[in-house]
Design a protein around this motif. Structure first.
Motif, PDB file in Angstrom:
ATOM      1  N   LYS A 322     -36.344  25.668  70.433  1.00 42.44           N
ATOM      2  CA  LYS A 322     -37.085  26.009  69.218  1.00 42.44           C
ATOM      3  C   LYS A 322     -36.702  25.146  68.025  1.00 42.44           C
ATOM      4  O   LYS A 322     -37.488  25.031  67.077  1.00 42.44           O
ATOM      5  N   GLY A 323     -35.499  24.608  68.033  1.00 40.88           N
ATOM      6  CA  GLY A 323     -35.112  23.814  66.879  1.00 40.88           C
ATOM      7  C   GLY A 323     -33.723  23.220  66.998  1.00 40.88           C
ATOM      8  O   GLY A 323     -32.915  23.626  67.845  1.00 40.88           O
ATOM      9  N   CYS A 345     -39.684  16.084  69.119  1.00 38.61           N
ATOM     10  CA  CYS A 345     -40.645  17.042  69.678  1.00 38.61           C
ATOM     11  C   CYS A 345     -40.348  18.489  69.299  1.00 38.61           C
ATOM     12  O   CYS A 345     -41.015  19.410  69.793  1.00 38.61           O
ATOM     13  N   VAL A 346     -39.347  18.733  68.440  1.00 41.23           N
ATOM     14  CA  VAL A 346     -39.054  20.085  67.956  1.00 41.23           C
ATOM     15  C   VAL A 346     -38.690  19.993  66.473  1.00 41.23           C
ATOM     16  O   VAL A 346     -38.279  18.934  65.997  1.00 41.23           O
ATOM     17  N   PRO A 347     -38.812  21.092  65.730  1.00 44.95           N
ATOM     18  CA  PRO A 347     -38.386  21.076  64.327  1.00 44.95           C
ATOM     19  C   PRO A 347     -36.871  20.894  64.222  1.00 44.95           C
ATOM     20  O   PRO A 347     -36.112  21.340  65.094  1.00 44.95           O
ATOM     21  N   LYS A 551     -43.162  22.182  61.704  1.00 47.70           N
ATOM     22  CA  LYS A 551     -43.741  21.257  62.673  1.00 47.70           C
ATOM     23  C   LYS A 551     -42.640  20.381  63.258  1.00 47.70           C
ATOM     24  O   LYS A 551     -41.458  20.571  62.964  1.00 47.70           O
ATOM     25  N   GLN A 552     -43.018  19.407  64.055  1.00 50.37           N
ATOM     26  CA  GLN A 552     -42.039  18.528  64.700  1.00 50.37           C
ATOM     27  C   GLN A 552     -41.576  17.462  63.706  1.00 50.37           C
ATOM     28  O   GLN A 552     -41.961  16.308  63.764  1.00 50.37           O
ATOM     29  N   ASP A 553     -40.712  17.916  62.790  1.00 47.75           N
ATOM     30  CA  ASP A 553     -40.249  17.046  61.712  1.00 47.75           C
ATOM     31  C   ASP A 553     -38.863  17.511  61.270  1.00 47.75           C
ATOM     32  O   ASP A 553     -38.327  18.488  61.788  1.00 47.75           O
TER      33      ASP A 553
END
Length: 603
Positions: A322-323, A345-347, A551-553
């Motif tokens: 998830k992160g 590909c993940v936060p 988001k993925q950032d």
């Protein structure tokens, strides 16, 4: 012979493990034939490693000398082992003093036999097969690293050199899903964790407030940080909040073995010990990640090595993660690179640049721990010393402030004109490293960059110059360039090496260029409470965030959380915040409960 003369001679023998400039040191990179030639030409030559307490004790046991054999304690959990280098006392090791008829004191001839032990130790330290998986850079220091610790670690000096990977260990409950140095040190580690809890009020308050709600229930956190008593408090807090944890170390020298033992005894899956080889380091990370029936869904990283390993070996795991929470300059830089390349590909939460991490851990922690690390390793006097600090970020600011307060003459190198101007306004002279490298007594790197101190600068340094790094990674000092046949390495004490040039000049290299404070000393627990609480809140935020919020950032910790972490630490100082009135809040356009500053505000 007078009593004073005899006492002086005894002191000289007692300090025989300190290398003399007149001895012919043996380089760990010198071919075996040349090494023997050195010993043959100089009968009294000894290497620093050969006279280490662990080396002498080990050979003594092998030789079967009952007078020096360590006697096992009937209850080893009750008495902590000393962490500092032991000095030989002839009166306590079978030596005798004789009083002549004229009243003078004569020393026992047995002293000569002790010196012979040190001479005969040459062969013991040339056993590459005993080290096995260890690389050259680790093998030269392993015996010293294992025998005692400069980081307040109760490492048993009688431990053999068997790798923890080759040992079968179980805790008192029969669990074996861990790999540490010595599970018998668990009681010592538990005491250290209890001491740390006293200085981590925010984390303990968070544990008390949130353990009923279990905000991390179902979270499977895989972590890679420094394994210290403070990290143990964080891990136990995450567990109290409902998370399952598996942990490895982000630095081969920063693990406190007794704390790792306490975690293993407590049921945590910990894979770390002080003095790992490079191969051990990655093996431990892999053991945390690659386990049957267990899939991590949260990552807590320090330096980005764990994230890098999962991307490299197990990219499919990110489907359930998830992160990521990252707390170092190096790791955050890697995350931004991944994000820019579209590969994140993940936060991810950038904890390093949160106010409570950067302005407290980086600044105040380093302001105190830089002096601690240098004192423990070199016993240096700071007054009047010329020091160059490379980098004037928060870490550099803390280091410079501490050294200036101790009376050092401090120079700063910088690439950023804003940080450079800050250094000038704070009273430091801004220079290029090439301008002062010949005259400074201490060189400290804290840039987060690579090849800041290259071989050219190392060649030009003055005799006795101390070189160390306060950045997370070991890339700032070009240590690899020093591993050449013409240079001799002498291990002086744990994490302290003399690198000697052919003309006799030597520099003092600390922790082989790795992070000084956590490798060679400890860091203030209270400051780490701030960082650990920030990490815990970041995990809770990412784990419980509704889908689509992140988001993925790469994200900064929400300002409200930063303020909450700070507020949890204020009661320690009996500090009382002023509250805004409704009229004042309306005038400023704020919620009276915060946040009180916009995200762009620079503290």
């Amino acid at each position: 012979m007078s009593v004073q003369v005899v006492a002086a001679k005894m002191a000289e023998v007692e300090l025989k493990d300190i290398p003399s400039k007149e001895l012919a040191p043996v380089s760990p990179v010198t071919p075996k034939g040349e090494e023997k030639a050195l010993v043959k030409n100089e009968p009294n030559a000894t290497s620093a490693a050969a006279t280490s307490p662990a080396a002498i004790a080990t050979e003594t046991v092998q030789r079967g000398d009952p007078s020096l054999s360590p006697t096992p304690s009937p209850n080893p959990m009750k008495v902590p082992q000393a962490s500092a280098m032991k000095r030989t006392d002839p009166q306590q090791n079978g030596g005798e003093a004789f009083i002549n008829q004229d009243g003078t004191v004569a020393e026992a001839p047995r002293m000569k036999k002790q010196i012979q032990f040190a001479d005969q130790k040459q062969e013991f330290n040339k056993r590459p097969t005993k080290i096995g998986r260890r690389s050259l850079s680790r093998s030269i220091s392993q015996s010293s690293t294992d025998s005692y610790s400069s980081a307040a670690s109760y490492t048993d000096s009688s431990d053999d050199e068997t790798s923890p990977r080759d040992k079968q260990q179980k805790n008192s409950k029969g669990q074996s899903d861990f790999c540490i140095k010595n599970i018998k040190q668990a009681e010592f580690g538990r005491r250290e964790i209890e001491i740390a809890e006293q200085e981590m009020p925010a984390l303990m308050a968070l544990r008390k407030r949130a353990q009923g709600e279990k905000p991390l229930a179902g979270a499977k956190v895989v972590g890679c940080t420094h394994i210290t008593a403070q990290t143990a408090v964080l891990m136990e807090t995450l567990s109290a909040l409902g998370a399952q944890c598996r942990w490895a170390a982000c630095n081969i020298y920063s693990t406190q073995n007794e704390v790792a033992a306490a975690l293993g005894e407590g049921g945590f899956s910990v894979f770390a010990w002080k003095g790992e080889s490079e191969d051990d380091f990655w093996w431990c990370i892999d053991r945390c990640v690659n386990v049957e029936g267990w899939q991590p869904n949260m990552i807590l990283d320090d330096g980005g090595d764990l994230t890098h390993w999962i991307y490299k070996k197990y990219p499919n795991m990110f489907k359930k993660i998830k992160g990521i929470v990252e707390e170092s300059v190096t790791g955050v830089h890697r995350l931004y690179q991944l994000s820019k390349a579209g590969k994140l590909c993940v936060p991810a939460m950038n904890v390093n640049d949160s106010v409570t991490k950067q302005k407290f851990d980086n600044l105040y922690c380093c302001r105190e721990s830089i002096l601690d690390g240098l004192k423990r390793t070199t016993d240096v006097m700071f007054g009047g010393k010329q020091v160059v600090v490379c980098g004037y970020g928060e870490v550099g600011k803390g280091c410079c402030a501490a050294l200036k307060a101790m009376g050092s003459i401090v120079y700063v190198t910088e690439i950023d004109p804003i940080c450079a101007l800050q250094a000038c306004m704070d009273g430091f002279r801004l220079v290029k490293l090439s301008e002062v490298i010949r005259q400074v007594d201490i060189v400290i790197t804290c840039t987060g960059n690579k090849n800041v101190v290259v071989r050219e600068y190392l060649d030009r340094m003055k005799n006795g110059c101390i070189v160390c790094n306060m950045g997370h990674s070991n890339t700032e000092i070009d240590v690899a360039s020093l591993r050449t046949p013409e240079l001799t390495w002498e291990r002086v004490r744990s994490q302290v090496d003399h690198v000697i040039w052919p003309d006799g000049k030597r520099i003092v290299l600390l922790a082989e260029g790795r992070l000084l404070n956590l490798s060679c000393s400890t860091v203030p627990t209270f400051v780490l409470s701030i960082t650990a609480t920030t990490q815990a809140l970041a995990l809770i935020e990412l784990y419980n965030a509704p889908e689509g919020r992140y988001k993925q950032d790469v994200y900064l910790l929400p300002k409200k959380m930063d303020e909450y972490v700070a507020s949890l630490h204020l009661p320690t100082f009996d500090a009382h915040l002023t509250e805004l009135t409704e009229e004042q809040a309306k005038y400023l356009g704020l919620n009276k409960n915060g946040p009180f500053k916009p995200n762009y505000y620079r503290y």
